[in-house]
Design an enzyme around this catalytic site. Structure first.
Site, PDB file in Angstrom:
ATOM      1  N   SER A 214      36.012  59.867 -12.688  1.00 28.14           N
ATOM      2  CA  SER A 214      36.582  59.129 -11.563  1.00 28.14           C
ATOM      3  C   SER A 214      35.800  59.275 -10.265  1.00 28.14           C
ATOM      4  O   SER A 214      35.917  58.431  -9.384  1.00 28.14           O
ATOM      5  CB  SER A 214      38.020  59.575 -11.332  1.00 28.14           C
ATOM      6  OG  SER A 214      38.067  60.962 -11.049  1.00 28.14           O
ATOM      7  N   HIS A 242      40.787  55.987 -16.119  1.00 30.21           N
ATOM      8  CA  HIS A 242      40.007  54.999 -15.351  1.00 30.21           C
ATOM      9  C   HIS A 242      39.348  53.979 -16.269  1.00 30.21           C
ATOM     10  O   HIS A 242      38.278  53.450 -15.950  1.00 30.21           O
ATOM     11  CB  HIS A 242      38.977  55.709 -14.466  1.00 30.21           C
ATOM     12  CG  HIS A 242      39.627  56.501 -13.387  1.00 30.21           C
ATOM     13  ND1 HIS A 242      40.046  55.940 -12.200  1.00 30.21           N
ATOM     14  CD2 HIS A 242      39.996  57.803 -13.346  1.00 30.21           C
ATOM     15  CE1 HIS A 242      40.629  56.868 -11.454  1.00 30.21           C
ATOM     16  NE2 HIS A 242      40.606  58.004 -12.127  1.00 30.21           N
ATOM     17  N   LYS A 273      47.791  53.685 -12.952  1.00 27.85           N
ATOM     18  CA  LYS A 273      46.610  53.041 -12.364  1.00 27.85           C
ATOM     19  C   LYS A 273      46.614  51.550 -12.773  1.00 27.85           C
ATOM     20  O   LYS A 273      47.387  50.793 -12.220  1.00 27.85           O
ATOM     21  CB  LYS A 273      45.346  53.787 -12.788  1.00 27.85           C
ATOM     22  CG  LYS A 273      45.363  55.262 -12.306  1.00 27.85           C
ATOM     23  CD  LYS A 273      44.026  55.934 -12.462  1.00 27.85           C
ATOM     24  CE  LYS A 273      44.079  57.452 -12.383  1.00 27.85           C
ATOM     25  NZ  LYS A 273      44.698  58.013 -11.187  1.00 27.85           N
TER      26      LYS A 273
HETATM   27  N1  PLP Z   1      43.029  62.125 -15.546  1.00 24.77           N
HETATM   28  C1  PLP Z   1      42.206  61.472 -14.715  1.00 24.77           C
HETATM   29  C2  PLP Z   1      40.779  61.244 -15.130  1.00 24.77           C
HETATM   30  C3  PLP Z   1      42.666  61.010 -13.473  1.00 24.77           C
HETATM   31  O1  PLP Z   1      41.850  60.377 -12.635  1.00 24.77           O
HETATM   32  C4  PLP Z   1      44.013  61.244 -13.108  1.00 24.77           C
HETATM   33  C5  PLP Z   1      44.542  60.799 -11.803  1.00 24.77           C
HETATM   34  O2  PLP Z   1      43.978  60.916 -10.775  1.00 24.77           O
HETATM   35  C6  PLP Z   1      44.836  61.928 -14.010  1.00 24.77           C
HETATM   36  C7  PLP Z   1      44.319  62.354 -15.209  1.00 24.77           C
HETATM   37  C8  PLP Z   1      46.268  62.164 -13.681  1.00 24.77           C
HETATM   38  O3  PLP Z   1      46.974  60.956 -13.840  1.00 24.77           O
HETATM   39  P1  PLP Z   1      48.453  60.807 -13.291  1.00 24.77           P
HETATM   40  O4  PLP Z   1      48.344  60.261 -11.911  1.00 24.77           O
HETATM   41  O5  PLP Z   1      49.132  59.882 -14.247  1.00 24.77           O
HETATM   42  O6  PLP Z   1      49.039  62.173 -13.317  1.00 24.77           O
END
Ligand code: PLP
Length: 427
Positions: A214, A242, A273
């Site tokens: 990300s 993502h 997202k």
């Molecule tokens: N994994 C990744 C790669 C993320 O970018 C995010 C969120 O920023 C998460 C997990 C966590 O997702 P959630 O917002 O559903 O807890």
């Protein structure tokens, strides 16, 4: 430490009741005063380091055009994970309202007590279908899905091999499990192979990677990872937060884009997202794994089930994607427009062809100042600095949405050029 001296140091002493110095309560106040001073010191370190993360306040719904407290009029938003523009899509919002009316605000329960409704089962079935996996389990977030997976699947006889730049929630989830840990260099297949050789004696082995990272918008070399995993008898896990909804011809994710859907065994992703943006996460994978997660996964067992309106919104988002591939394709051209125009203007954009477009600046203060100046020009972007990204690699992370128009993108590029010139980043 003497109580009188502590009392002298109390930061908000005048607001607090005065108690005799010998009482237990007074020692409690002294303890919190000590903690306050430690915390203030820590906060000051963050401020002076230039890595303070302020929170701007949005006073409208999420979308490409928003209202921001303290800024006049319409602001262009370029930092949401709203890749497909579904956060405020009329059908998604309507489905949330319908679910709220029919199923109520929430369950007041975890799933296994009295927190499972037909809509939870339906969404799990649709997500399993979407990802072409055997089964699915919902969580309150993908953070929870990552926190709850590894300790259930892997024990002390097993090994986990994790990319060094994996998301914080993966790192935390791995910390909770008792498997042997191997960390390989970011996207480095040679290093992964070395670690696979070293972990050869373990019972189960799991290679763990973000599908898309990300902070940089770069994509894991999944074909090479699957080749190595198969050669050395390991399973493959990807976090698709993502990627779900817009990577690959049908938006199934990086595994679809790179032709390895049947070679990646477990996928975690988010509903927060591209899939409507409300909240929630999930794991899809082999049925026995999902069955075991329902029995043992701590964030699933010990946390409330997803609220019906959230389930309603996500379900409609998945239905839209299952019905047509057009939505999944809607962000690609816009991403390339931004990347090409910014590169032509002299900016360095990291990552490849992904709607995460990090404008690399290096210095934390510069990133923060430029983001502030961009807002004055009507464009909402955020500077990212340590500890979210490595020291010296500060950036403004721009995220393109299918809901942006070409004019929105051109406006953002013009604002970048203006602020970039002001700060000597481009000429
Ligand atoms: N994994 C990744 C790669 C993320 O970018 C995010 C969120 O920023 C998460 C997990 C966590 O997702 P959630 O917002 O559903 O807890």
């Amino acid at each position: 430490m003497c109580e009188t001296r502590l009392r002298d140091n109390w930061p908000c002493e005048t607001n607090w009741p005065r108690l005799p110095s010998t009482t237990t309560s007074n020692r409690g106040y002294a303890a919190i005063a000590e903690a306050r001073s430690v915390l203030e010191h820590e906060l000051e370190t963050i401020r002076t380091g230039g890595t303070w993360k302020g929170e701007r306040i949005i006073t409208s719904k999420q979308g490409p055009h928003i209202n921001v407290d303290g800024s006049r009029g319409d602001i262009l938003n370029f930092c949401a994970n709203n890749y497909l523009g579904l956060s405020s899509h009329p059908q998604v919002v309507e489905a949330g309202i319908e679910a709220l009316q029919k199923y109520g605000a929430g369950l007041s329960s975890v799933r296994f007590i009295c927190g499972t409704q037909d809509i939870h089962k339906d969404l799990e079935q649709k997500l399993a279908q979407f990802h072409e996996r055997e089964d699915c389990i919902l969580y309150a977030s993908c953070f929870d899905a990552n926190a709850g997976l590894f300790e259930v699947l892997l024990g002390p006889d097993d090994a986990v091999l994790s990319d060094e730049l994996n998301h914080a929630s993966i790192i935390d989830g791995i910390r909770l499990c008792r498997a042997k840990r191997f960390r390989y260099k970011h996207m480095d297949l040679n290093d992964l192979e070395t670690q696979l050789k070293e972990s050869q004696s373990s019972r189960l082995r799991l290679v763990v990677t973000d599908g898309v990272f990300s902070m940089d918008g770069d994509m894991a070399p999944l074909k090479g990872i699957c080749d190595l995993a198969e050669q050395y008898g390991a399973m493959v896990f990807i976090d698709e937060c993502h990627a779900t909804g817009f990577m690959g011809p049908r938006g199934r994710g990086t595994d679809e884009l790179l032709g390895v859907m049947d070679r990646v065994h477990i996928v975690n992703s988010t509903l927060g997202k591209a899939l409507g943006g409300a909240a929630g996460g999930y794991t899809v994978g082999p049925k026995p794994l999902i069955d075991l997660l329902r029995q043992r996964s701590r964030p699933y067992l010990f946390s409330n089930s997803l609220p019906p309106p959230v389930v309603g919104c996500a379900t409609r988002a998945v239905e839209l994607l299952l019905a047509s591939n057009e939505i999944a394709q809607s962000v690609g051209d816009k991403t390339m427009r931004f990347r090409n125009k910014m590169t032509e203007a002299g900016f360095t954009i990291s990552g490849s062809d992904h709607p995460i477009c990090p404008v690399m600046l290096g210095d934390a203060r510069l990133a923060s100042l430029m983001a502030d100046d961009m807002l004055k020009l009507g464009v909402y972007v955020i500077g990212f600095s340590y500890p979210v990204v490595p020291k010296g690699k500060a950036r403004i992370r721009v995220q393109i949405s299918a809901a942006h128009t070409d004019q929105d993108i051109d406006h953002a590029v013009d604002a970048f050029i203006q602020t970039g010139r002001k700060h000597g980043v481009v000429s």
